[in-house]
Design a protein around this motif. Structure first.
Motif, PDB file in Angstrom:
ATOM      1  N   PHE A   1       0.832  -1.081   0.007  1.00 36.20           N
ATOM      2  CA  PHE A   1       0.021  -0.088   0.110  1.00 36.20           C
ATOM      3  C   PHE A   1       0.874   1.269   0.086  1.00 36.20           C
ATOM      4  O   PHE A   1       0.559   2.317   0.728  1.00 36.20           O
ATOM      5  CB  PHE A   1      -0.907   0.005   1.218  1.00 36.20           C
ATOM      6  CG  PHE A   1      -1.712  -1.267   1.396  1.00 36.20           C
ATOM      7  CD1 PHE A   1      -2.700  -1.456   0.248  1.00 36.20           C
ATOM      8  CD2 PHE A   1      -1.424  -2.381   2.192  1.00 36.20           C
ATOM      9  CE1 PHE A   1      -3.588  -2.682   0.396  1.00 36.20           C
ATOM     10  CE2 PHE A   1      -2.355  -3.448   2.121  1.00 36.20           C
ATOM     11  CZ  PHE A   1      -3.179  -3.365   1.561  1.00 36.20           C
ATOM     12  N   GLY A   2       1.958   1.336  -0.775  1.00 31.90           N
ATOM     13  CA  GLY A   2       2.910   2.434  -0.839  1.00 31.90           C
ATOM     14  C   GLY A   2       3.908   2.540   0.304  1.00 31.90           C
ATOM     15  O   GLY A   2       4.656   3.376   0.213  1.00 31.90           O
ATOM     16  N   MET A   3       3.910   1.834   1.137  1.00 30.09           N
ATOM     17  CA  MET A   3       4.741   1.796   2.451  1.00 30.09           C
ATOM     18  C   MET A   3       5.970   1.243   2.056  1.00 30.09           C
ATOM     19  O   MET A   3       6.887   1.274   2.812  1.00 30.09           O
ATOM     20  CB  MET A   3       4.189   1.157   3.565  1.00 30.09           C
ATOM     21  CG  MET A   3       2.954   1.793   3.999  1.00 30.09           C
ATOM     22  SD  MET A   3       2.393   0.683   5.515  1.00 30.09           S
ATOM     23  CE  MET A   3       0.365   1.457   5.451  1.00 30.09           C
TER      24      MET A   3
ATOM     25  N   ASN B   1      -2.302  -0.230  -4.473  1.00 26.61           N
ATOM     26  CA  ASN B   1      -3.045   1.126  -4.085  1.00 26.61           C
ATOM     27  C   ASN B   1      -2.329   1.799  -2.897  1.00 26.61           C
ATOM     28  O   ASN B   1      -2.139   0.789  -1.824  1.00 26.61           O
ATOM     29  CB  ASN B   1      -4.414   0.706  -3.952  1.00 26.61           C
ATOM     30  CG  ASN B   1      -5.101  -0.086  -4.865  1.00 26.61           C
ATOM     31  OD1 ASN B   1      -4.795  -1.599  -5.217  1.00 26.61           O
ATOM     32  ND2 ASN B   1      -5.773   0.441  -5.742  1.00 26.61           N
ATOM     33  N   GLY B   2      -2.456   2.950  -2.798  1.00 27.24           N
ATOM     34  CA  GLY B   2      -2.230   3.765  -1.393  1.00 27.24           C
ATOM     35  C   GLY B   2      -3.673   3.725  -0.632  1.00 27.24           C
ATOM     36  O   GLY B   2      -4.641   3.273  -1.096  1.00 27.24           O
ATOM     37  N   LEU B   3      -3.308   4.094   0.374  1.00 31.75           N
ATOM     38  CA  LEU B   3      -4.469   4.096   1.625  1.00 31.75           C
ATOM     39  C   LEU B   3      -4.855   5.503   1.902  1.00 31.75           C
ATOM     40  O   LEU B   3      -3.855   6.355   1.984  1.00 31.75           O
ATOM     41  CB  LEU B   3      -4.278   3.290   2.885  1.00 31.75           C
ATOM     42  CG  LEU B   3      -3.702   2.017   2.517  1.00 31.75           C
ATOM     43  CD1 LEU B   3      -3.421   1.422   3.970  1.00 31.75           C
ATOM     44  CD2 LEU B   3      -4.660   1.023   2.041  1.00 31.75           C
ATOM     45  N   ASP B   4      -6.221   5.839   1.950  1.00 32.69           N
ATOM     46  CA  ASP B   4      -6.674   7.002   2.554  1.00 32.69           C
ATOM     47  C   ASP B   4      -6.699   7.289   4.028  1.00 32.69           C
ATOM     48  O   ASP B   4      -6.040   6.246   4.436  1.00 32.69           O
ATOM     49  CB  ASP B   4      -8.074   7.380   1.944  1.00 32.69           C
ATOM     50  CG  ASP B   4      -8.965   6.526   2.621  1.00 32.69           C
ATOM     51  OD1 ASP B   4      -8.791   5.682   3.429  1.00 32.69           O
ATOM     52  OD2 ASP B   4     -10.295   6.662   2.051  1.00 32.69           O
TER      53      ASP B   4
ATOM     54  N   GLN C   1      -6.986   3.343  -2.340  1.00 28.51           N
ATOM     55  CA  GLN C   1      -7.304   4.215  -3.230  1.00 28.51           C
ATOM     56  C   GLN C   1      -7.358   3.765  -4.601  1.00 28.51           C
ATOM     57  O   GLN C   1      -6.490   2.712  -4.859  1.00 28.51           O
ATOM     58  CB  GLN C   1      -6.518   5.516  -2.961  1.00 28.51           C
ATOM     59  CG  GLN C   1      -6.677   6.345  -1.664  1.00 28.51           C
ATOM     60  CD  GLN C   1      -8.335   6.749  -1.579  1.00 28.51           C
ATOM     61  OE1 GLN C   1      -8.921   7.787  -2.177  1.00 28.51           O
ATOM     62  NE2 GLN C   1      -9.027   6.062  -0.806  1.00 28.51           N
ATOM     63  N   PRO C   2      -8.098   4.356  -5.619  1.00 29.26           N
ATOM     64  CA  PRO C   2      -8.132   3.940  -6.932  1.00 29.26           C
ATOM     65  C   PRO C   2      -6.752   4.161  -7.542  1.00 29.26           C
ATOM     66  O   PRO C   2      -6.010   5.061  -6.974  1.00 29.26           O
ATOM     67  CB  PRO C   2      -9.110   4.745  -7.799  1.00 29.26           C
ATOM     68  CG  PRO C   2     -10.212   5.098  -6.609  1.00 29.26           C
ATOM     69  CD  PRO C   2      -9.188   5.353  -5.313  1.00 29.26           C
TER      70      PRO C   2
END
Length: 372
Positions: free
Chosen positions: A229-231, A345-348, A354-355
């Motif tokens: 998730f982008g981390m 996907n990144g997280l909000d 997120q899309p």
């Protein structure tokens, strides 16, 4: 019905997924006697080594179809009752009233009410990514850890129930399939992996499908890049990883050609009997790991677009790798796709994915592959 294979459209759709951000992906699509194989991108971002359509790959929860088929084969032989309580076979693992209430069928279709062990593994075993505290560090810490399935099952059984046995929607839980693995051991006297290999993999004549014996993928394969998730930026390679944390739930290694052959024979009634196949295609509603309501049978799930034919199969993810294999209900059209990136996907702020452009590009590829 689908349109004939369009190699140019499939090539273009694959390139779109690669351009959207997946380092490498490969696919095999079949329509009757016609076969298309394609690949886009790289198997190794450092060297630029290309992916190829024949690579071996960790296929994640597609393993569940193999495990379910092995259980049904034992049921056909009279060694397992699908509607028998699991406590009859494994009283020490699911004791008391729950062991009497949960049937083998409920394990296979995720309506047992048993919790997923993964969220409990970090606090108990410091074993899995803990978003709240460590992020993905535990992925690195436990690359080579060998887990005992009874310990993982114990976490899922001890956790608060997620539903009443047999009620829908069920909750997708790897605890169920680790129990099925130990059930196969109990009734056959060998390991679950030996049973699934003999009764399903060898029965289907699959030459490049096997359970891992160590942390490596043997044979030509891609590196597997996990973004968490982008981390993890840039995404890291987790192709070397001990898969005992999922065992007969999600550890299988295969090729796309083998997966297509397996599902083709399964839907033709040549792995399990036609009556067993009909049981596999009886679905219930289940809450997926992504929190969505899906239809799930006995290790099989349907996939359809409005006004289009139904496809049957399964999908899977591992650290860094994803696979989807589906076959049209009449057996005429098939698709198997593998990729070497996961959780892009990144997280909000509330933790929801997120899309991402990859999502739309993948959906378009699946449409072209299944329907033309």
């Amino acid at each position: 019905m689908s349109n004939p294979l369009d190699g140019a459209a499939l090539d273009a759709a694959m390139e779109d997924v690669h351009r959207a951000g997946v380092p490498g992906l490969f696919a095999e699509v079949r329509d009757g006697d016609r076969v298309w194989r394609g690949a886009a991108g790289v198997a190794d971002v450092a060297t630029g080594r290309p992916v190829t359509a024949g690579m071996r790959h960790r296929v994640g929860s597609i393993t569940k179809t193999f495990t379910a088929a092995a259980v049904l084969r034992q049921a056909e032989a009279g060694r397992i009752g699908l509607d028998a309580p699991v406590g009859r076979y494994l009283p020490e693992l699911v004791p008391g009233e729950r062991g009497e209430a949960i049937t083998v069928r409920m394990l296979i279709n995720h309506t047992s009410g048993l919790a997923e062990y993964l969220p409990y593994a970090y606090p108990s075993l410091k074993a899995f990514p803990d978003l709240a505290n460590t992020g993905p560090q535990s992925l690195d810490d436990h690359r080579f850890t060998r887990f005992d399935p009874t310990e993982l099952i114990g976490l899922g059984v001890a956790a608060p129930p997620v539903g009443t046995p047999g009620s829908a929607p069920g909750l997708y839980s790897n605890t169920n399939y680790l129990l099925l693995g130990l059930l196969l051991e109990k009734v056959t006297g060998g390991t679950a992996e030996q049973c699934i290999t003999r009764d399903v993999i060898e029965r289907a004549g699959l030459r490049d499908t096997a359970f891992p014996t160590g942390p490596d993928v043997e044979g030509p394969h891609s590196r597997l890049y996990e973004a968490w998730f982008g981390m993890i930026d840039p995404p890291r390679d987790y192709s070397v990883h001990d898969m005992s944390w999922v065992g007969p739930s999600a550890s299988l290694i295969s090729t796309l050609a083998d997966l297509n052959r397996f599902y083709r024979l399964l839907l033709a009634g040549k792995i399990v009997s036609p009556s067993s196949l009909a049981q596999m295609q009886r679905t219930v509603q289940v809450v997926s790991q992504e929190g969505k309501i899906i239809d799930y049978g006995l290790g099989l799930l349907p996939m359809e677009s409005p006004g289009q034919s139904v496809f049957w199969g399964n999908g899977g993810t591992v650290w860094g790798g994803g696979t989807l294999a589906m076959i049209r209900a009449d057996g005429g059209r098939q698709m198997a796709v593998a990729m070497n990136l996961q959780r892009w996907n990144g997280l909000d702020s509330s933790g929801r994915p997120q899309p991402h452009p990859i999502d739309g590009a993948l959906a378009a590829l699946y449409r072209v592959a299944m329907y033309g």
